[in-house]
Design a protein around this motif. Structure first.
Motif, PDB file in Angstrom:
ATOM      1  N   ALA A   1      18.679  -4.513   9.687  1.00 42.07           N
ATOM      2  CA  ALA A   1      20.042  -3.989   9.581  1.00 42.07           C
ATOM      3  C   ALA A   1      20.630  -3.820  10.974  1.00 42.07           C
ATOM      4  CB  ALA A   1      20.053  -2.648   8.848  1.00 42.07           C
ATOM      5  N   SER A   2      21.849  -4.297  11.148  1.00 36.93           N
ATOM      6  CA  SER A   2      22.589  -4.119  12.392  1.00 36.93           C
ATOM      7  C   SER A   2      24.025  -3.784  12.037  1.00 36.93           C
ATOM      8  CB  SER A   2      22.535  -5.395  13.246  1.00 36.93           C
ATOM      9  OG  SER A   2      23.269  -6.435  12.619  1.00 36.93           O
ATOM     10  N   LYS A   3      24.874  -3.607  13.041  1.00 35.35           N
ATOM     11  CA  LYS A   3      26.277  -3.296  12.765  1.00 35.35           C
ATOM     12  C   LYS A   3      26.997  -4.424  12.030  1.00 35.35           C
ATOM     13  CE  LYS A   3      27.499   0.132  16.265  1.00 35.35           C
ATOM     14  NZ  LYS A   3      28.414   0.472  17.378  1.00 35.35           N
ATOM     15  N   LEU A   4      26.472  -5.633  12.151  1.00 33.91           N
ATOM     16  CA  LEU A   4      27.165  -6.793  11.590  1.00 33.91           C
ATOM     17  C   LEU A   4      26.488  -7.394  10.374  1.00 33.91           C
ATOM     18  CD1 LEU A   4      28.059  -8.633  14.928  1.00 33.91           C
ATOM     19  CD2 LEU A   4      29.494  -7.072  13.598  1.00 33.91           C
ATOM     20  N   ASN A   5      25.248  -6.979  10.099  1.00 34.84           N
ATOM     21  CA  ASN A   5      24.527  -7.690   9.054  1.00 34.84           C
ATOM     22  C   ASN A   5      23.388  -6.844   8.484  1.00 34.84           C
ATOM     23  OD1 ASN A   5      23.900 -10.036   7.480  1.00 34.84           O
ATOM     24  ND2 ASN A   5      22.196 -10.460   8.867  1.00 34.84           N
ATOM     25  N   LEU A   6      23.052  -7.125   7.225  1.00 32.93           N
ATOM     26  CA  LEU A   6      21.857  -6.551   6.593  1.00 32.93           C
ATOM     27  C   LEU A   6      21.182  -7.678   5.826  1.00 32.93           C
ATOM     28  CD1 LEU A   6      21.403  -3.145   4.881  1.00 32.93           C
ATOM     29  CD2 LEU A   6      20.410  -5.191   3.864  1.00 32.93           C
TER      30      LEU A   6
ATOM     31  N   LEU B   1       0.811  -1.214   0.000  1.00 33.30           N
ATOM     32  CA  LEU B   1       0.000   0.000   0.000  1.00 33.30           C
ATOM     33  C   LEU B   1       0.843   1.261   0.000  1.00 33.30           C
ATOM     34  CD1 LEU B   1      -2.998   0.966   0.193  1.00 33.30           C
ATOM     35  CD2 LEU B   1      -2.624   1.167   2.660  1.00 33.30           C
ATOM     36  N   ARG B   2       1.915   1.258   0.789  1.00 31.25           N
ATOM     37  CA  ARG B   2       2.807   2.411   0.870  1.00 31.25           C
ATOM     38  C   ARG B   2       4.199   2.045   0.368  1.00 31.25           C
ATOM     39  NH1 ARG B   2      -1.211   5.874   1.202  1.00 31.25           N
ATOM     40  NH2 ARG B   2      -2.235   5.993   3.227  1.00 31.25           N
ATOM     41  N   ASN B   3       4.968   3.063   0.086  1.00 31.51           N
ATOM     42  CA  ASN B   3       6.324   2.893  -0.405  1.00 31.51           C
ATOM     43  C   ASN B   3       7.279   2.579   0.755  1.00 31.51           C
ATOM     44  OD1 ASN B   3       8.180   2.948  -2.535  1.00 31.51           O
ATOM     45  ND2 ASN B   3       8.707   5.075  -2.178  1.00 31.51           N
ATOM     46  N   LEU B   4       8.353   1.856   0.494  1.00 31.54           N
ATOM     47  CA  LEU B   4       9.393   1.625   1.486  1.00 31.54           C
ATOM     48  C   LEU B   4      10.730   1.542   0.757  1.00 31.54           C
ATOM     49  CD1 LEU B   4       9.855   1.210   4.526  1.00 31.54           C
ATOM     50  CD2 LEU B   4       9.819  -1.252   4.123  1.00 31.54           C
ATOM     51  N   VAL B   5      11.694   2.321   1.248  1.00 32.20           N
ATOM     52  CA  VAL B   5      12.951   2.495   0.526  1.00 32.20           C
ATOM     53  C   VAL B   5      14.126   2.210   1.450  1.00 32.20           C
ATOM     54  CG1 VAL B   5      14.305   4.077  -0.895  1.00 32.20           C
ATOM     55  CG2 VAL B   5      11.830   4.346  -0.784  1.00 32.20           C
ATOM     56  N   LEU B   6      15.094   1.463   0.942  1.00 34.24           N
ATOM     57  CA  LEU B   6      16.328   1.194   1.661  1.00 34.24           C
ATOM     58  C   LEU B   6      17.448   2.005   1.009  1.00 34.24           C
ATOM     59  CD1 LEU B   6      18.085  -0.482   3.676  1.00 34.24           C
ATOM     60  CD2 LEU B   6      18.309  -2.192   1.856  1.00 34.24           C
ATOM     61  N   GLY B   7      18.190   2.747   1.824  1.00 35.79           N
ATOM     62  CA  GLY B   7      19.277   3.565   1.309  1.00 35.79           C
ATOM     63  C   GLY B   7      20.533   3.387   2.136  1.00 35.79           C
ATOM     64  N   ALA B   8      21.598   4.033   1.701  1.00 39.42           N
ATOM     65  CA  ALA B   8      22.877   3.924   2.411  1.00 39.42           C
ATOM     66  C   ALA B   8      23.691   5.188   2.211  1.00 39.42           C
ATOM     67  CB  ALA B   8      23.665   2.719   1.932  1.00 39.42           C
ATOM     68  N   TYR B   9      24.516   5.469   3.192  1.00 37.41           N
ATOM     69  CA  TYR B   9      25.525   6.531   3.089  1.00 37.41           C
ATOM     70  C   TYR B   9      26.869   5.822   3.046  1.00 37.41           C
ATOM     71  CZ  TYR B   9      28.205  10.736   4.196  1.00 37.41           C
ATOM     72  OH  TYR B   9      29.101  11.779   4.169  1.00 37.41           O
ATOM     73  N   GLY B  10      27.369   5.591   1.832  1.00 34.77           N
ATOM     74  CA  GLY B  10      28.597   4.835   1.669  1.00 34.77           C
ATOM     75  C   GLY B  10      28.511   3.484   2.353  1.00 34.77           C
ATOM     76  N   PHE B  11      29.561   3.139   3.122  1.00 34.53           N
ATOM     77  CA  PHE B  11      29.565   1.915   3.902  1.00 34.53           C
ATOM     78  C   PHE B  11      29.417   2.227   5.394  1.00 34.53           C
ATOM     79  CE2 PHE B  11      31.957   0.884   0.051  1.00 34.53           C
ATOM     80  CZ  PHE B  11      31.301  -0.264  -0.368  1.00 34.53           C
ATOM     81  N   ASP B  12      28.916   3.424   5.698  1.00 41.30           N
ATOM     82  CA  ASP B  12      28.843   3.874   7.087  1.00 41.30           C
ATOM     83  C   ASP B  12      27.453   3.784   7.700  1.00 41.30           C
ATOM     84  OD1 ASP B  12      31.592   4.659   7.317  1.00 41.30           O
ATOM     85  OD2 ASP B  12      31.122   6.385   6.063  1.00 41.30           O
ATOM     86  N   LEU B  13      26.408   4.062   6.913  1.00 42.41           N
ATOM     87  CA  LEU B  13      25.058   4.137   7.453  1.00 42.41           C
ATOM     88  C   LEU B  13      24.068   3.377   6.575  1.00 42.41           C
ATOM     89  CD1 LEU B  13      24.869   8.002   8.109  1.00 42.41           C
ATOM     90  CD2 LEU B  13      25.472   6.255   9.781  1.00 42.41           C
ATOM     91  N   ALA B  14      23.070   2.766   7.210  1.00 40.97           N
ATOM     92  CA  ALA B  14      21.903   2.229   6.518  1.00 40.97           C
ATOM     93  C   ALA B  14      20.720   3.122   6.850  1.00 40.97           C
ATOM     94  CB  ALA B  14      21.619   0.793   6.940  1.00 40.97           C
TER      95      ALA B  14
END
Length: 234
Positions: free
Chosen positions: A178-183, A137-150
């Motif tokens: 998403a966690s510090k060790l895995n996505l 029903l709604r949009n959901l987007v996964l993004g990243a800032y380089g290899f630093d942030l999800a």
């Protein structure tokens, strides 16, 4: 049922304070919230939540992971729930969910939550979780800032405003963790119906957003042309 604009950010490395970039989402998501206040939940280094209402001219608490939720009514506000020994902060868009349903979704117990509810959650053990319902029903987007942030949001323009890049438009019925060790990205079911709300294209989304990879502004221009042709031929 309520509409909300939400964004969640988690850092993969030490030293990040995500509050410094979360504040840029406030003006971007303002159109999806019905008031001047947003609800923020930040996770500190000692695994404790700092939660408060924030405005564009106020400071967001510091933390290495956090949620920001702008809402139209209390039903879409989200909150904090305790699931066993774990605290979970969450925001919802759509049909109201019970705290027990939030626990089941985060822990992977039972069936998927209501078919018309999107959710983003942050656990006290440091996992960012988002769910897009089977209806899409709604949009959901996964993004990243380089290899630093999800980053996870229901508007691609919010990802861009935080300096990130859109990496994936999450499919209906999917859950992102998403966690510090895995996505990871999993699906509750392949039996999805993809009934995207047309109001996302017409009214709710920012013109510079994309919904499932389709530019909102281009859709609105195409729709205007078709409406003009119909009026001319009527």
């Amino acid at each position: 049922m309520g509409v909300s604009g939400f964004v969640g950010v988690i850092s993969f490395h030490e030293g990040w304070d995500v509050s410094k970039i979360l504040r840029y989402a406030l003006p971007v998501l303002r159109h999806r919230g019905g008031n001047d206040t947003a609800w923020a939940a930040l996770l500190s280094s000692d695994s404790r939540f700092v939660i408060q209402e924030v405005k564009e001219d106020s400071n967001i608490p510091s933390g290495w992971a956090g949620l920001l939720c702008l809402y139209t009514n209390e039903a879409s506000r989200g909150g904090l729930v305790k699931c066993g020994n774990t605290d979970i902060a969450y925001c919802v868009e759509g049909v109201v969910v019970k705290p027990t349903e939030v626990c089941k979704l985060v822990n992977g117990d039972g069936e998927a939550p209501p078919a018309y509810t999107s959710l983003v959650a942050l656990t006290s053990y440091g996992e960012l979780i988002a769910y897009r319902p089977v209806t899409g029903l709604r949009n959901l987007v996964l993004g990243a800032y380089g290899f630093d942030l999800a980053m996870i949001s229901n508007e691609s323009s919010a990802i861009n405003a935080l300096g990130g890049e859109v990496r994936l438009f999450v499919e209906p019925g999917s859950i992102v963790k998403a966690s510090k060790l895995n996505l990871s990205i999993g699906r509750f079911t392949d039996n999805t119906r993809s009934k995207l709300c047309v109001m996302e294209f017409i009214y709710l989304s920012r013109p510079d957003s994309e919904v499932d990879g389709h530019p909102v502004y281009e859709f609105r221009k195409a729709l205007a042309r078709r409406l003009a042709l119909r009026l001319m031929n009527s």
